[in-house]
Design an enzyme around this catalytic site. Structure first.
Site, PDB file in Angstrom:
ATOM      1  N   LYS A  14       7.600   0.975  13.844  1.00  0.00           N
ATOM      2  CA  LYS A  14       8.421   0.462  12.737  1.00  0.00           C
ATOM      3  C   LYS A  14       8.776   1.568  11.739  1.00  0.00           C
ATOM      4  CE  LYS A  14       5.366  -2.678  11.520  1.00  0.00           C
ATOM      5  NZ  LYS A  14       4.274  -2.562  12.506  1.00  0.00           N
ATOM      6  N   ARG A  89       4.248 -10.645   7.026  1.00  0.00           N
ATOM      7  CA  ARG A  89       3.202 -10.598   8.054  1.00  0.00           C
ATOM      8  C   ARG A  89       2.491 -11.939   8.193  1.00  0.00           C
ATOM      9  NH1 ARG A  89       2.248  -4.721   7.972  1.00  0.00           N
ATOM     10  NH2 ARG A  89       0.762  -4.168   9.592  1.00  0.00           N
ATOM     11  N   ARG A 128      -1.866   8.958  16.676  1.00  0.00           N
ATOM     12  CA  ARG A 128      -1.370   9.115  15.306  1.00  0.00           C
ATOM     13  C   ARG A 128      -2.506   9.507  14.367  1.00  0.00           C
ATOM     14  NH1 ARG A 128       1.805   4.113  12.623  1.00  0.00           N
ATOM     15  NH2 ARG A 128      -0.255   3.303  12.151  1.00  0.00           N
ATOM     16  N   ARG A 134      -4.951   8.624   8.487  1.00  0.00           N
ATOM     17  CA  ARG A 134      -5.234   7.215   8.184  1.00  0.00           C
ATOM     18  C   ARG A 134      -6.524   6.785   8.850  1.00  0.00           C
ATOM     19  NH1 ARG A 134       0.070   3.528   8.943  1.00  0.00           N
ATOM     20  NH2 ARG A 134      -1.600   1.985   9.135  1.00  0.00           N
ATOM     21  N   ARG A 146      -6.986  -4.980  13.800  1.00  0.00           N
ATOM     22  CA  ARG A 146      -5.586  -5.054  13.343  1.00  0.00           C
ATOM     23  C   ARG A 146      -4.723  -5.758  14.382  1.00  0.00           C
ATOM     24  NH1 ARG A 146      -4.608   1.009  12.419  1.00  0.00           N
ATOM     25  NH2 ARG A 146      -2.451   0.474  11.942  1.00  0.00           N
TER      26      ARG A 146
END
Ligand code: ADP
Length: 190
Positions: A14, A89, A128, A134, A146
Site C-alpha cells: 500500500k 481497518r 522490510r 519497524r 497483524r
C-alpha cells in the site's frame, strides 16, 4: 474529488503504490500507520497510546483513529482528493469515513484491494524489517498477529465497499510497475 481507499493486508504494498498514485493523480496521502509512527517519534500522547497497540500487532482503538483522521481531513480543505492508506481497518471506521466525507459533500470513489498470498506477505515483511527499523516487522509472532487481526477485523471492510459497488480487486504480485499499471487502469475505468 477522487477519493481512493487503498486496501490490503500488511505487506501488500500500500505504501509503495501510494507514492506512485499521489504523483499521478495529485492526491493527498493519508496513511494512518505513518501518522502514528510520526507521533511515536515525536513522543506525543497519541504516539504513546498508539505504540502500546502497534507493538503487539493489534489495532489502535477506533475512537482514537477516527478522531485523528477527522483532524487530518479538517487540516486539508484544499485537497483535490485523498488516498486513504491503512484506513478504514474496521467496519466502524468505514462507517465513520462515509459520514465524514458526506459532511464534506463528497464520498469514496473506489476501493483498490491489493491481493497477495499470505506466504509472500510474511516474506516481504521480514525483508522490510532489515531496512524499515519497524519493530512490528521484525518479529514473526507480531507479524502473525497483524495478519490474524487483518483477517478478523479488517477483511470484512471489503464487503462494505463491495455492497456499494466500489470494490476493485487488484493482483498485488509481480513488479511494482506492473501493479501500478493495474491500479491506474482500475482508476481510469471506474
Ligand atoms: P501495515 O499495513 O504494514 O500493517 P501500517 O503502517 O498501515 O502497516 O500500520 C501499522 C500499525 O498501525 C497497525 O498494525 C496498527 O497497529 C496501527 N494502525 C494503522 N492504521 C490503523 C487503523 N486504521 N486503525 C487502527 N490501527 C491502525
Amino acid at each position: 474529488m477522487l477519493n481512493i481507499v487503498l486496501f490490503g493486508p500488511p505487506g501488500a504494498g500500500k505504501g509503495t503504490q501510494s507514492q506512485n498514485l499521489i504523483d499521478k493523480y495529485q492526491l493527498k496521502h493519508l496513511s494512518t500507520g505513518d501518522i502514528f509512527r510520526a507521533n511515536i517519534k515525536g513522543e506525543t500522547e497519541l504516539g504513546k497510546l498508539a505504540k502500546s497497540y502497534i507493538d503487539k500487532g493489534a489495532l489502535v482503538p477506533d475512537e482514537v483513529t477516527i478522531n485523528m483522521l477527522k483532524s487530518e481531513l479538517d487540516n486539508n480543505p484544499q485537497a483535490k482528493g485523498f488516498i486513504f492508506d491503512g484506513f478504514p481497518r474496521t467496519i466502524a471506521q468505514a462507517q465513520a469515513l462515509d459520514s465524514l466525507l458526506s459532511s464534506m459533500d463528497t464520498s469514496i470513489s473506489l476501493m483498490l484491494a491489493l491481493e497477495v498470498p499470505e506466504a509472500e506477505l510474511k516474506e516481504r515483511l521480514l525483508k522490510r524489517a532489515e531496512t524499515s527499523g519497524r519493530s512490528d516487522d521484525a518479529d514473526p509472532a507480531i507479524i502473525a498477529n497483524r495478519i490474524a487481526t487483518y483477517n478478523k477485523e479488517t477483511a470484512p471492510v471489503k464487503s462494505f465497499y463491495q455492497e456499494q459497488n466500489k470494490l476493485h480487486e487488484i493482483v498485488g504480485t509481480g513488479s511494482i510497475e506492473e501493479i501500478s499499471e493495474r491500479l491506474y487502469n482500475a482508476i481510469d475505468q471506474h
